[in-house]
Design a protein around this motif. Structure first.
Motif, PDB file in Angstrom:
ATOM      1  N   THR A   1      11.098   1.256  -6.636  1.00 46.00           N
ATOM      2  CA  THR A   1      10.824   0.016  -5.905  1.00 46.00           C
ATOM      3  C   THR A   1      10.028   0.250  -4.623  1.00 46.00           C
ATOM      4  O   THR A   1       9.796  -0.692  -3.871  1.00 46.00           O
ATOM      5  CB  THR A   1      12.147  -0.703  -5.562  1.00 46.00           C
ATOM      6  OG1 THR A   1      12.959   0.182  -4.775  1.00 46.00           O
ATOM      7  CG2 THR A   1      12.886  -1.120  -6.810  1.00 46.00           C
ATOM      8  N   THR A   2       9.591   1.501  -4.375  1.00 45.57           N
ATOM      9  CA  THR A   2       8.750   1.746  -3.200  1.00 45.57           C
ATOM     10  C   THR A   2       7.294   1.385  -3.462  1.00 45.57           C
ATOM     11  O   THR A   2       6.499   1.347  -2.525  1.00 45.57           O
ATOM     12  CB  THR A   2       8.844   3.232  -2.772  1.00 45.57           C
ATOM     13  OG1 THR A   2       8.345   4.045  -3.828  1.00 45.57           O
ATOM     14  CG2 THR A   2      10.279   3.602  -2.429  1.00 45.57           C
ATOM     15  N   TYR A   3       6.940   1.129  -4.708  1.00 43.39           N
ATOM     16  CA  TYR A   3       5.572   0.729  -5.053  1.00 43.39           C
ATOM     17  C   TYR A   3       5.406  -0.759  -4.790  1.00 43.39           C
ATOM     18  O   TYR A   3       6.323  -1.547  -5.023  1.00 43.39           O
ATOM     19  CB  TYR A   3       5.296   0.987  -6.537  1.00 43.39           C
ATOM     20  CG  TYR A   3       4.998   2.423  -6.877  1.00 43.39           C
ATOM     21  CD1 TYR A   3       3.695   2.862  -7.044  1.00 43.39           C
ATOM     22  CD2 TYR A   3       6.023   3.345  -7.041  1.00 43.39           C
ATOM     23  CE1 TYR A   3       3.419   4.180  -7.365  1.00 43.39           C
ATOM     24  CE2 TYR A   3       5.762   4.663  -7.357  1.00 43.39           C
ATOM     25  CZ  TYR A   3       4.455   5.082  -7.516  1.00 43.39           C
ATOM     26  OH  TYR A   3       4.179   6.374  -7.823  1.00 43.39           O
TER      27      TYR A   3
ATOM     28  N   ASP B   1      -1.649   1.091   2.660  1.00 40.99           N
ATOM     29  CA  ASP B   1      -1.668   2.451   2.122  1.00 40.99           C
ATOM     30  C   ASP B   1      -0.532   2.688   1.132  1.00 40.99           C
ATOM     31  O   ASP B   1      -0.360   3.803   0.650  1.00 40.99           O
ATOM     32  CB  ASP B   1      -1.567   3.465   3.270  1.00 40.99           C
ATOM     33  CG  ASP B   1      -2.840   3.459   4.110  1.00 40.99           C
ATOM     34  OD1 ASP B   1      -3.901   3.096   3.565  1.00 40.99           O
ATOM     35  OD2 ASP B   1      -2.757   3.807   5.305  1.00 40.99           O
ATOM     36  N   GLN B   2       0.230   1.657   0.853  1.00 39.85           N
ATOM     37  CA  GLN B   2       1.355   1.786  -0.062  1.00 39.85           C
ATOM     38  C   GLN B   2       0.850   1.968  -1.493  1.00 39.85           C
ATOM     39  O   GLN B   2      -0.162   1.396  -1.888  1.00 39.85           O
ATOM     40  CB  GLN B   2       2.236   0.534   0.037  1.00 39.85           C
ATOM     41  CG  GLN B   2       3.529   0.643  -0.713  1.00 39.85           C
ATOM     42  CD  GLN B   2       4.410  -0.581  -0.458  1.00 39.85           C
ATOM     43  OE1 GLN B   2       3.954  -1.583   0.084  1.00 39.85           O
ATOM     44  NE2 GLN B   2       5.662  -0.490  -0.855  1.00 39.85           N
ATOM     45  N   LYS B   3       1.568   2.784  -2.283  1.00 40.71           N
ATOM     46  CA  LYS B   3       1.187   2.981  -3.682  1.00 40.71           C
ATOM     47  C   LYS B   3       1.372   1.667  -4.442  1.00 40.71           C
ATOM     48  O   LYS B   3       2.315   0.922  -4.178  1.00 40.71           O
ATOM     49  CB  LYS B   3       2.041   4.079  -4.314  1.00 40.71           C
ATOM     50  CG  LYS B   3       1.797   5.443  -3.699  1.00 40.71           C
ATOM     51  CD  LYS B   3       2.527   6.523  -4.444  1.00 40.71           C
ATOM     52  CE  LYS B   3       3.870   6.741  -3.793  1.00 40.71           C
ATOM     53  NZ  LYS B   3       4.631   7.830  -4.391  1.00 40.71           N
ATOM     54  N   GLN B   4       0.465   1.415  -5.403  1.00 36.35           N
ATOM     55  CA  GLN B   4       0.475   0.113  -6.067  1.00 36.35           C
ATOM     56  C   GLN B   4       0.422   0.252  -7.585  1.00 36.35           C
ATOM     57  O   GLN B   4      -0.259   1.116  -8.121  1.00 36.35           O
ATOM     58  CB  GLN B   4      -0.731  -0.709  -5.608  1.00 36.35           C
ATOM     59  CG  GLN B   4      -0.854  -2.029  -6.334  1.00 36.35           C
ATOM     60  CD  GLN B   4      -2.051  -2.822  -5.866  1.00 36.35           C
ATOM     61  OE1 GLN B   4      -2.326  -2.867  -4.684  1.00 36.35           O
ATOM     62  NE2 GLN B   4      -2.753  -3.433  -6.793  1.00 36.35           N
ATOM     63  N   LEU B   5       1.111  -0.662  -8.235  1.00 34.79           N
ATOM     64  CA  LEU B   5       1.016  -0.856  -9.680  1.00 34.79           C
ATOM     65  C   LEU B   5       0.526  -2.276  -9.905  1.00 34.79           C
ATOM     66  O   LEU B   5       0.844  -3.178  -9.138  1.00 34.79           O
ATOM     67  CB  LEU B   5       2.384  -0.660 -10.345  1.00 34.79           C
ATOM     68  CG  LEU B   5       3.034   0.703 -10.174  1.00 34.79           C
ATOM     69  CD1 LEU B   5       4.446   0.698 -10.735  1.00 34.79           C
ATOM     70  CD2 LEU B   5       2.207   1.777 -10.852  1.00 34.79           C
ATOM     71  N   THR B   6      -0.257  -2.476 -10.949  1.00 35.07           N
ATOM     72  CA  THR B   6      -0.782  -3.811 -11.249  1.00 35.07           C
ATOM     73  C   THR B   6      -0.332  -4.205 -12.641  1.00 35.07           C
ATOM     74  O   THR B   6      -0.510  -3.448 -13.596  1.00 35.07           O
ATOM     75  CB  THR B   6      -2.316  -3.829 -11.173  1.00 35.07           C
ATOM     76  OG1 THR B   6      -2.715  -3.378  -9.886  1.00 35.07           O
ATOM     77  CG2 THR B   6      -2.851  -5.213 -11.429  1.00 35.07           C
ATOM     78  N   VAL B   7       0.264  -5.386 -12.757  1.00 35.29           N
ATOM     79  CA  VAL B   7       0.693  -5.915 -14.049  1.00 35.29           C
ATOM     80  C   VAL B   7      -0.240  -7.064 -14.403  1.00 35.29           C
ATOM     81  O   VAL B   7      -0.347  -8.038 -13.651  1.00 35.29           O
ATOM     82  CB  VAL B   7       2.149  -6.428 -14.011  1.00 35.29           C
ATOM     83  CG1 VAL B   7       2.550  -6.974 -15.368  1.00 35.29           C
ATOM     84  CG2 VAL B   7       3.099  -5.339 -13.549  1.00 35.29           C
TER      85      VAL B   7
END
Length: 192
Positions: free
Chosen positions: A82-84, A166-172
């Motif tokens: 959940t840090t992403y 700068d946070q790591k990201q995921l894209t749905v």
């Protein structure tokens, strides 16, 4: 002619019960035993003949080759991290799918300020896919895909510019497979 000389064999009586006894049948052999041995011999010959035929035809291999066993590749189960930050794009014509998925992720433990949802410019995306940028993000993408009920996972830098932090990201990207109508087959163009 002269008379032959007598010897001890001249006194043997001629009516003995043992004349020709050495040619008599064995006392223990009877017809049933011979029949039984004949049956066993015939059965053995038949079995050997059938087995030999199967070997010659290739149905039975006396020395089969070892079949290499395929080692199963381990399936990555992923990690729910959940840090992403998560960007949700609704690439369908159905309204509200992005908001619904955002609420699901917040209920699963994501902070509300790190989950973004919006409509995509495209409305005909077929399969829901979770995109990640770097190789080390793959397990988090697989975990997110499993959490939302199964989705494809793919690496792409196309959505890297959507993140302003700068946070790591995921894209749905939500596809037609999540709509009430289900996936739509693209229309075939008629042949000229």
């Amino acid at each position: 002619m002269t008379k032959p000389i007598r010897d001890r064999f001249d006194d043997v009586p001629r009516t003995s019960g043992r004349v020709g006894a050495h040619r008599a049948e064995a006392p223990g052999m009877n017809g049933w035993v011979v029949l039984l041995w004949s049956f066993v011999a015939a059965l053995v010959l038949i079995i050997v003949g059938i087995f030999g035929s199967l070997v010659v035809m290739g149905r039975i291999s006396l020395f089969p080759e070892a079949v290499p066993t395929a080692t199963p590749t381990p399936v990555e189960t992923g990690v729910v991290d959940t840090t992403y930050s998560v960007m949700i794009l609704n690439a369908t014509a159905e309204e509200g799918l992005d908001t619904q998925l955002r609420d699901d992720l917040i209920n699963a433990g994501w902070p509300a300020e790190t989950v973004y949802s919006t409509d995509s410019a495209s409305q005909d995306f077929q399969t829901t896919t979770v995109y990640y940028i770097a190789d080390e993000d793959e397990l988090a993408a697989i975990g997110l895909a499993n959490l939302i009920g199964g989705a494809n996972v793919s690496q792409s830098e196309f959505y890297a510019g959507l993140n302003e932090t700068d946070q790591k990201q995921l894209t749905v990207v939500i596809g037609q497979d999540r709509t009430a109508a289900g996936p739509q087959e693209p229309a075939e163009t008629p042949a000229p």
